[in-house]
Design a protein around this motif. Structure first.
Motif, PDB file in Angstrom:
ATOM      1  N   GLU A 142     -41.234  56.686 -35.516  1.00  0.00           N
ATOM      2  CA  GLU A 142     -39.939  57.333 -35.285  1.00  0.00           C
ATOM      3  C   GLU A 142     -40.118  58.842 -35.114  1.00  0.00           C
ATOM      4  OE1 GLU A 142     -37.590  56.333 -38.701  1.00  0.00           O
ATOM      5  OE2 GLU A 142     -37.328  54.245 -38.055  1.00  0.00           O
ATOM      6  N   ILE A 143     -40.901  59.439 -35.991  1.00  0.00           N
ATOM      7  CA  ILE A 143     -41.119  60.883 -35.911  1.00  0.00           C
ATOM      8  C   ILE A 143     -41.906  61.224 -34.653  1.00  0.00           C
ATOM      9  CG2 ILE A 143     -42.094  62.919 -37.046  1.00  0.00           C
ATOM     10  CD1 ILE A 143     -41.674  61.394 -39.740  1.00  0.00           C
ATOM     11  N   TYR A 144     -42.927  60.407 -34.342  1.00  0.00           N
ATOM     12  CA  TYR A 144     -43.700  60.616 -33.121  1.00  0.00           C
ATOM     13  C   TYR A 144     -42.776  60.626 -31.900  1.00  0.00           C
ATOM     14  CZ  TYR A 144     -46.376  59.285 -29.009  1.00  0.00           C
ATOM     15  OH  TYR A 144     -46.876  59.227 -27.740  1.00  0.00           O
ATOM     16  N   CYS A 145     -41.869  59.666 -31.825  1.00  0.00           N
ATOM     17  CA  CYS A 145     -40.944  59.585 -30.683  1.00  0.00           C
ATOM     18  C   CYS A 145     -40.016  60.803 -30.628  1.00  0.00           C
ATOM     19  CB  CYS A 145     -40.140  58.289 -30.742  1.00  0.00           C
ATOM     20  SG  CYS A 145     -41.128  56.813 -30.388  1.00  0.00           S
ATOM     21  N   LYS A 146     -39.582  61.275 -31.781  1.00  0.00           N
ATOM     22  CA  LYS A 146     -38.734  62.475 -31.821  1.00  0.00           C
ATOM     23  C   LYS A 146     -39.512  63.700 -31.334  1.00  0.00           C
ATOM     24  CE  LYS A 146     -35.752  61.138 -35.683  1.00  0.00           C
ATOM     25  NZ  LYS A 146     -35.372  61.502 -37.072  1.00  0.00           N
ATOM     26  N   ILE A 147     -40.757  63.811 -31.746  1.00  0.00           N
ATOM     27  CA  ILE A 147     -41.600  64.921 -31.309  1.00  0.00           C
ATOM     28  C   ILE A 147     -41.761  64.857 -29.796  1.00  0.00           C
ATOM     29  CG2 ILE A 147     -43.943  65.889 -31.345  1.00  0.00           C
ATOM     30  CD1 ILE A 147     -44.099  64.943 -34.308  1.00  0.00           C
ATOM     31  N   LYS A 148     -42.035  63.678 -29.291  1.00  0.00           N
ATOM     32  CA  LYS A 148     -42.237  63.503 -27.859  1.00  0.00           C
ATOM     33  C   LYS A 148     -40.994  63.918 -27.073  1.00  0.00           C
ATOM     34  CE  LYS A 148     -43.693  60.223 -24.406  1.00  0.00           C
ATOM     35  NZ  LYS A 148     -44.091  58.902 -24.064  1.00  0.00           N
ATOM     36  N   ARG A 149     -39.811  63.514 -27.532  1.00  0.00           N
ATOM     37  CA  ARG A 149     -38.568  63.899 -26.845  1.00  0.00           C
ATOM     38  C   ARG A 149     -38.358  65.407 -26.888  1.00  0.00           C
ATOM     39  NH1 ARG A 149     -36.714  58.991 -29.196  1.00  0.00           N
ATOM     40  NH2 ARG A 149     -35.873  60.100 -31.000  1.00  0.00           N
ATOM     41  N   SER A 150     -38.656  66.011 -28.019  1.00  0.00           N
ATOM     42  CA  SER A 150     -38.503  67.458 -28.152  1.00  0.00           C
ATOM     43  C   SER A 150     -39.444  68.193 -27.202  1.00  0.00           C
ATOM     44  CB  SER A 150     -38.767  67.882 -29.603  1.00  0.00           C
ATOM     45  OG  SER A 150     -38.586  69.263 -29.771  1.00  0.00           O
ATOM     46  N   VAL A 151     -40.691  67.729 -27.121  1.00  0.00           N
ATOM     47  CA  VAL A 151     -41.670  68.356 -26.228  1.00  0.00           C
ATOM     48  C   VAL A 151     -41.252  68.181 -24.770  1.00  0.00           C
ATOM     49  CG1 VAL A 151     -44.058  68.211 -25.413  1.00  0.00           C
ATOM     50  CG2 VAL A 151     -43.583  68.240 -27.859  1.00  0.00           C
TER      51      VAL A 151
END
Length: 135
Positions: free
Chosen positions: A100-109
């Protein structure tokens, strides 16, 4: 809960916070360009450089934390941190949280890249990194 996994989750959360900070600063830089405020732009550019260095450090820490795991756990964590979709199907709650956190980081980037692209095209024009990638 596995303490090593918890350390990875905490590190990922720190990365997510920094990624959001990077996104905010990059957006502010784009806004400065719209206003032709080059002084503020340069200040944000310095802030952005510091945030990027902090992100690099967090990435290094993450790699070190993962390297300390057993071979099997290392492979599992690496796969969880490369799944492009949200992996709600994962049975392990820690792995689900990591993803979940990985996906959030990816969207932010990805959002940050869009702001960065606008900045680069405005400043670089035909010499922009992004203009050359499109050709």
């Amino acid at each position: 809960m596995n303490t090593a996994w918890m350390e990875i989750i905490l590190n990922l959360q720190k990365k997510y916070n920094k990624a959001n900070e990077l996104q905010d600063v990059t957006k502010q830089m784009a806004d400065c360009l719209q206003r032709n405020d080059l002084y503020a732009f340069e200040l944000y550019l310095e802030m952005r450089t510091e945030i990027m260095l902090e992100l690099d450090n967090l990435q290094y820490i993450q790699e070190e934390l993962i390297r300390k795991l057993s071979e099997k756990e290392e492979a599992l964590v690496k796969s969880v941190l490369t799944l492009d979709m949200e992996a709600s199907f994962l049975e392990n709650q820690d792995f689900r949280r990591m993803n979940e956190i990985y996906c959030k980081i990816k969207r932010s980037v990805e959002s940050t890249i869009q702001f960065d692209k606008a900045i680069s095209l405005k400043i670089g024009g035909n010499d922009s990194f992004y203009r050359n990638k499109e050709e």
